[in-house]
Write an enzyme that holds these catalytic residues in place. Structure first.
Site, PDB file in Angstrom:
ATOM      1  N   ASN A  19      17.753  -4.392  10.007  1.00  0.00           N
ATOM      2  CA  ASN A  19      17.180  -5.624  10.557  1.00  0.00           C
ATOM      3  C   ASN A  19      15.924  -5.944   9.585  1.00  0.00           C
ATOM      4  O   ASN A  19      14.914  -5.074   9.781  1.00  0.00           O
ATOM      5  CB  ASN A  19      16.738  -5.819  12.013  1.00  0.00           C
ATOM      6  CG  ASN A  19      16.866  -6.809  12.568  1.00  0.00           C
ATOM      7  OD1 ASN A  19      16.692  -7.975  11.867  1.00  0.00           O
ATOM      8  ND2 ASN A  19      17.525  -6.910  13.778  1.00  0.00           N
ATOM      9  N   CYS A  20      15.678  -6.821   8.800  1.00  0.00           N
ATOM     10  CA  CYS A  20      14.601  -7.162   8.126  1.00  0.00           C
ATOM     11  C   CYS A  20      14.011  -8.469   8.280  1.00  0.00           C
ATOM     12  O   CYS A  20      12.869  -8.580   7.817  1.00  0.00           O
ATOM     13  CB  CYS A  20      14.844  -7.216   6.458  1.00  0.00           C
ATOM     14  SG  CYS A  20      15.544  -5.611   5.870  1.00  0.00           S
ATOM     15  N   VAL A  21      14.497  -9.123   9.338  1.00  0.00           N
ATOM     16  CA  VAL A  21      13.819 -10.490   9.330  1.00  0.00           C
ATOM     17  C   VAL A  21      13.261 -10.500  10.896  1.00  0.00           C
ATOM     18  O   VAL A  21      13.863  -9.811  11.832  1.00  0.00           O
ATOM     19  CB  VAL A  21      14.924 -11.713   9.278  1.00  0.00           C
ATOM     20  CG1 VAL A  21      14.294 -12.906   9.441  1.00  0.00           C
ATOM     21  CG2 VAL A  21      15.692 -11.584   7.884  1.00  0.00           C
ATOM     22  N   LEU A  34      20.682  -8.501   6.654  1.00  0.00           N
ATOM     23  CA  LEU A  34      18.943  -8.600   7.013  1.00  0.00           C
ATOM     24  C   LEU A  34      19.225  -8.656   8.598  1.00  0.00           C
ATOM     25  O   LEU A  34      18.104  -8.773   9.313  1.00  0.00           O
ATOM     26  CB  LEU A  34      18.135  -9.501   6.413  1.00  0.00           C
ATOM     27  CG  LEU A  34      18.311  -9.643   5.028  1.00  0.00           C
ATOM     28  CD1 LEU A  34      17.036 -10.575   4.163  1.00  0.00           C
ATOM     29  CD2 LEU A  34      18.103  -8.333   4.282  1.00  0.00           C
TER      30      LEU A  34
END
Lengths: 428, 76, 349, 133
Positions: free
Chosen positions: A243-245, A211
């Protein structure tokens, strides 16, 4: 390298049983478009929704935002190494569907984050409230696959969808054409350019693990050394977000395609400065990697004989260390440096904003304080799910009030405090 | 803290383990010490030897007080 | 709607009484606007009006600080104002300190919206920027025409209970509180502009100043140790057992003052550490490892030093987070000087 | 315990489970995120160096209960300033936000474990390549 961007202005999106762009309106057949997405066995369900600027719509949890583009001339295809085969992009001509985006939404892990409000106070903070969004909502199969595999499935579904939509712009006549040309080292010493200050852009890319990853031509950036590319390659999708955060300060794929520092340096190229190159460097977990990568930044800057540089950051916390290291080492070589970051100064604005500091960092641009509290009023329609609001960054237990409004920090909003300087938000 | 006391007019010797931090906080007379949890001691020594060690560091600090300095100085 | 009532504070110079030779006049109150007050009345338009002006000599104010504050507060109270403004003091040091002091007193003691103004390098700016709103002015009175509307605008905002913007928006000197706002240009454009200014040696303002790293000149050396009193101070959190003052384990908001008359040694029975910033086992076993009372007593007996001060001071501050300790370090220094201490050994963990 | 030049200090059960056989793991099951950072700080005070950034990842430290930090296996004479500053800044950063989800279900906890594990895992190739540190 010379790249022409042909902009096709998109003024609306509507569903029908065929795919086309008609008078600036994107027409898609959602059932047809969703089919390839569902071929991935990790994706249990998927469907499309439309979000138009000004509508009472909340999209959450947002994973990525992607602008549809298509290469009409020159080598390679959009998203090389990810969707297309590896081939150097960044020259020829690319068509851009301006004014819209494919947004991927849906949970990958239990604390998924990212909100885009299409109206109200939250809309002021995200640039994506101004776009016509084709939202791909996905739910993952509970198959015991790893979070890595879910993340990849969602990432690839979004990119592939954007490419399929982008294809519709291939044969169209652009509303506007813009030309970008990056110089070779020899060209950067031409008569027109040689007297201007030599400037490069140093782009820091998140690269820490699940992430938190970024891909360049399909390569996971954490396993690379600091390197260089042509700014036009970025416009063809050479860099892709995994990128998820940190919704507020992650760089979505849309941000990479439309990198504002690159655009604004090009505007001055040949006039007040000589934009000689783009350096990409990573933000790793391992401290020796940080030291090495920042050494290489400074070294490549030296090879380019730079006078000055702009450094942009991505993410929260430990990248502050990379940012300060890069800045310090550039300044130590006499390279005048401006850094772009954002702040975590606490809800009251009184805490120290960065996790690192150095007197060499005397020219800072900030994207604002991500801890600023904000109340997001209820929306008539939620695309995705509010299940995760209490668990997202900047939310807290009870963030989601019974009436559907959300009490949280700015960090929940996708792109709110972007560290490429995409927005006008700042702090003092 | 060192800085404010010195600013008020008293000479200060800063006894501290991580001297670079002492330099950043603006101390002018700095004497390095043993370790963060026990700057003026060493639990691995006998009580007598530990006392001797402490006495040595304090002596160095008192000497530092008697020396003129123009700039930040670490008395190694 | 009736106009807001404004009281304005100025010094003898701006009241056109005189310069330095008249700096010792005590406070007096005049009806209506005087001198720069006219500029304020213009800036306030029909929203507010200067109803009275208090004039005080800069020397008199600074030499009679408490009396000056009290007298002036009484004068202000009588007027029941909605707004208080002081100065602007531009680059006049004592005037700046007076403006800062009285503005702070009005704000905290009378609870009336209060604004002052001065040049960034005025010593009053550093002293009061975190306590009151100080509009940033240029360094000479020629800037009055521009300063007055800025001060009036912010004062009206406060009086109406409107939200104050970021320092860059409402023109006050940054007060240490980070506040978001929307700039006219996007960040990347601002970065390019800043870079061009930096390259060309033109002035630019960083949007986030790094924490400051200022220095103090070293004090002269002690000539003869055997004649002086030396005090022990620590940021290692050594306290009498049980931590009677409840010193916090990190970033303490207070310090302890502990009498060690007759104490030759800090034993495990009597002392411990409150510090949460390190493994406390070793300091708890023997606090002399942090505050060397035992050794200093021996030196005192042997006449190496004149005297060990009979109190030691203790607080907790982690190595890098020192900002908060500034205030009580000043207080400790004040007490040490009052007790005729000559030098300090400060130990940190 | 292995003979590697580094060890991992963690409160994440998944890290213990996954790495214990190949890497030295100091596992503190009861530690809060803050406890764990303070424990790392004590190691630093004693002369161990930090090898991975204690604020690894962009998951905010006030959200996730898990943290893993890699440090040198060998103790050195002197406290390393770089490590010290880094760990203190990390502890300081913990206190910045009031946003703090308190109800964390099993699924969320498991996901936080996975991300923390992934972050420390990303450092392993570098640590291995580095050898003696």
């Amino acid at each position: 390298m010379k790249l022409e961007l042909g902009y096709i202005d998109i003024k609306g999106i509507r569903f029908d049983d065929y795919n086309a762009i008609e008078d600036g309106v994107l027409v898609v057949d959602p059932d047809e478009l969703v089919k390839p997405v569902l071929e991935d066995e990790l994706i249990k369900s998927a469907h499309f929704e439309i979000a138009t600027p000004g509508e009472s719509i909340r999209i959450t949890p947002v994973k990525d935002v992607i602008e549809p583009r298509v290469k009409v001339e020159g080598p390679g295809e959009i998203f090389p190494g990810m969707i297309a085969k590896v081939d150097t992009v960044g020259s020829g001509r690319t068509h851009v569907m301006r004014g819209m985006a494919v947004v991927t939404a849906g949970p990958i892990v239990g604390f998924q984050e990212g909100i885009i409000d299409m109206t109200g106070p939250g809309a002021d903070y995200t640039p994506f409230s101004q776009l016509h969004n084709l939202v791909l909502v996905m739910e993952m199969e509970d198959s015991g696959a790893s979070a890595h595999e879910y993340e990849k499935a969602a990432r690839m579904a979004g990119l592939a969808t954007a490419v399929r939509v982008g294809e519709l712009a291939r044969e169209l006549e652009p509303d506007e054409i813009e030309v970008f040309e990056t110089p070779t080292i020899a060209q950067s010493y031409s008569d027109e350019l040689k007297d201007l200050p030599r400037v490069a852009y140093v782009m820091m890319l998140q690269s820490q693990g699940l992430l938190h990853d970024t891909y360049v031509y399909g390569v996971d950036v954490k396993r690379t050394l600091t390197t260089m590319l042509s700014a036009t390659e970025v416009m063809d999708g050479a860099i892709v977000s995994g990128n998820c955060v940190s919704a507020c300060d992650k760089n979505t794929t849309y941000h990479h395609l439309n990198n504002p520092v690159i655009q604004d340096l090009f505007k001055q190229h040949g006039k007040t400065l000589n934009f000689v190159g783009t350096i990409i460097t990573n933000e790793n977990v391992y401290l020796a990697d940080k030291l090495r990568s920042s050494d290489w930044t400074a070294k490549l800057a030296g090879f380019l004989s730079l006078d000055a540089a702009i450094v942009s950051q991505e993410g929260f916390g430990n990248p502050d260390t990379d940012l300060i290291l890069n800045c310090k080492k550039l300044e130590a070589q006499g390279i005048k440096t401006v850094i772009i970051t954002d702040e975590y100064a606490g809800q009251d604005g009184k805490s120290q904003s960065l996790a690192d500091a150095d007197p060499a960092a005397d020219a800072v641009v900030t994207g604002g304080n991500a801890n600023q509290p904000i109340v997001l009023p209820p929306m008539d329609c939620v695309i995705g799910t509010l299940d995760y609001v209490d668990k997202i960054a900047g939310g807290h237990d009870g963030s989601l009030r019974p009436d559907g409004s959300i009490e949280a920090e700015l960090q929940v909003i996708t792109g709110a405090t972007n560290e490429m300087g995409f927005n006008r938000l700042s702090a003092r | 803290m060192v800085k404010e006391i010195e600013r008020a007019g008293l000479p200060v010797v800063h006894l501290c383990t991580v001297t670079p931090i002492s330099l950043t906080v603006g101390a002018n007379r700095i004497v390095p010490t043993i370790a963060i949890p026990y700057p003026l001691g060493n639990p691995e020594l006998s009580p007598e030897d530990e006392y001797k060690l402490r006495k040595g560091i304090v002596t160095k600090a008192l000497e530092a007080l008697t020396l003129e300095v123009e700039d930040q100085t670490v008395f190694e | 709607m009736s106009k807001f009532r404004v009281v304005h504070y100025i010094n003898q110079f701006f009241a056109q009484i005189g310069g330095e030779e008249k700096a010792d006049i005590p406070p007096e109150k005049r009806e209506g606007a005087v001198g720069p007050g006219l500029a304020f009345n213009k800036a306030f338009g029909d929203e507010a009006e200067v109803v009275s002006t208090i004039v005080c000599g800069d020397s008199w104010f600074n030499e009679n600080l408490e009396e000056a504050k009290n007298t002036i507060l009484d004068m202000i109270r009588e007027e029941k104002p909605d707004i208080f403004i002081a100065g602007p003091a531009f680059n006049a040091g004592r005037y700046g300190v007076a403006c800062g002091s009285i503005t702070e007193a009005v704000k905290t003691e009378l609870g009336i919206p209060a604004v002052t103004g001065m040049y960034i390098e005025n010593p009053g700016a550093d002293m009061f920027r975190e306590k009151v709103y100080i509009i940033e002015t240029k360094n000479s009175a020629a800037d009055m025409r521009k300063a007055a509307p800025k001060m009036a605008k912010l004062a009206l905002k406060l009086a109406k209970g409107e939200e104050v913007g970021a320092s860059a928006e409402d023109d006050y000197i940054p007060n240490g509180i980070r506040k978001n706002f929307f700039e006219k240009k996007r960040g990347s454009q601002r970065a390019v502009d800043m870079l061009l200014a930096k390259i060309n040696g033109k002035p630019y303002t960083t949007e986030y100043p790094m924490p400051d790293f200022d220095r103090v000149d070293p004090q002269p050396a002690i000539k003869d140790l055997s004649k002086v009193t030396i005090a022990l101070v620590t940021s290692g959190g050594i306290v009498p057992k049980g931590n009677p003052d409840h010193i916090e384990s990190s970033s303490a908001t207070k310090f302890g003052e502990y009498d060690i008359t007759g104490v030759d040694d800090l034993t495990a029975d009597g002392y411990e550490t409150a510090h949460g910033g390190y493994d406390p086992v070793y300091a708890n076993e023997d606090a002399d490892r942090v505050v060397p009372v035992d050794v200093m007593r021996e030196f005192e007996r042997e006449g190496v030093i004149g005297k060990l001060h009979n109190k030691f001071y203790s607080t907790t501050g982690n190595g890098t987070a020192v900002a908060s300790s500034k205030k009580f370090a000043e207080e400790i220094a004040k007490r040490l000087i009052a007790d005729e201490v000559d030098a300090v050994l400060l130990t940190s963990t | 315990m292995s003979k590697k030049a580094y060890i991992v200090v963690t409160n994440n059960p998944l890290v213990k489970e996954q790495l214990d056989e190949t890497v030295g793991v100091c596992y503190f099951s009861e530690d809060s995120h803050r406890d764990l950072l303070e424990r790392v700080r004590d190691f630093v005070h004693k002369g161990y160096r930090i090898l991975t950034h204690p604020l690894a990842g962009s998951v905010k430290p006030w959200e996730t209960p898990y943290r893993s930090v890699m440090i040198t296996a060998k103790r050195e004479e002197k406290t390393d300033l770089f490590s010290l500053e880094m760990i203190e800044q990390a502890i300081f950063a913990l206190e910045k936000s009031k946003a703090r989800p308190v109800t964390l279900n099993e699924k969320v906890l498991a996901d936080f474990q996975i991300v923390d594990f992934s972050l420390i895992q990303s450092a392993l190739p570098s640590a291995e390549a580095h050898g003696q540190h």
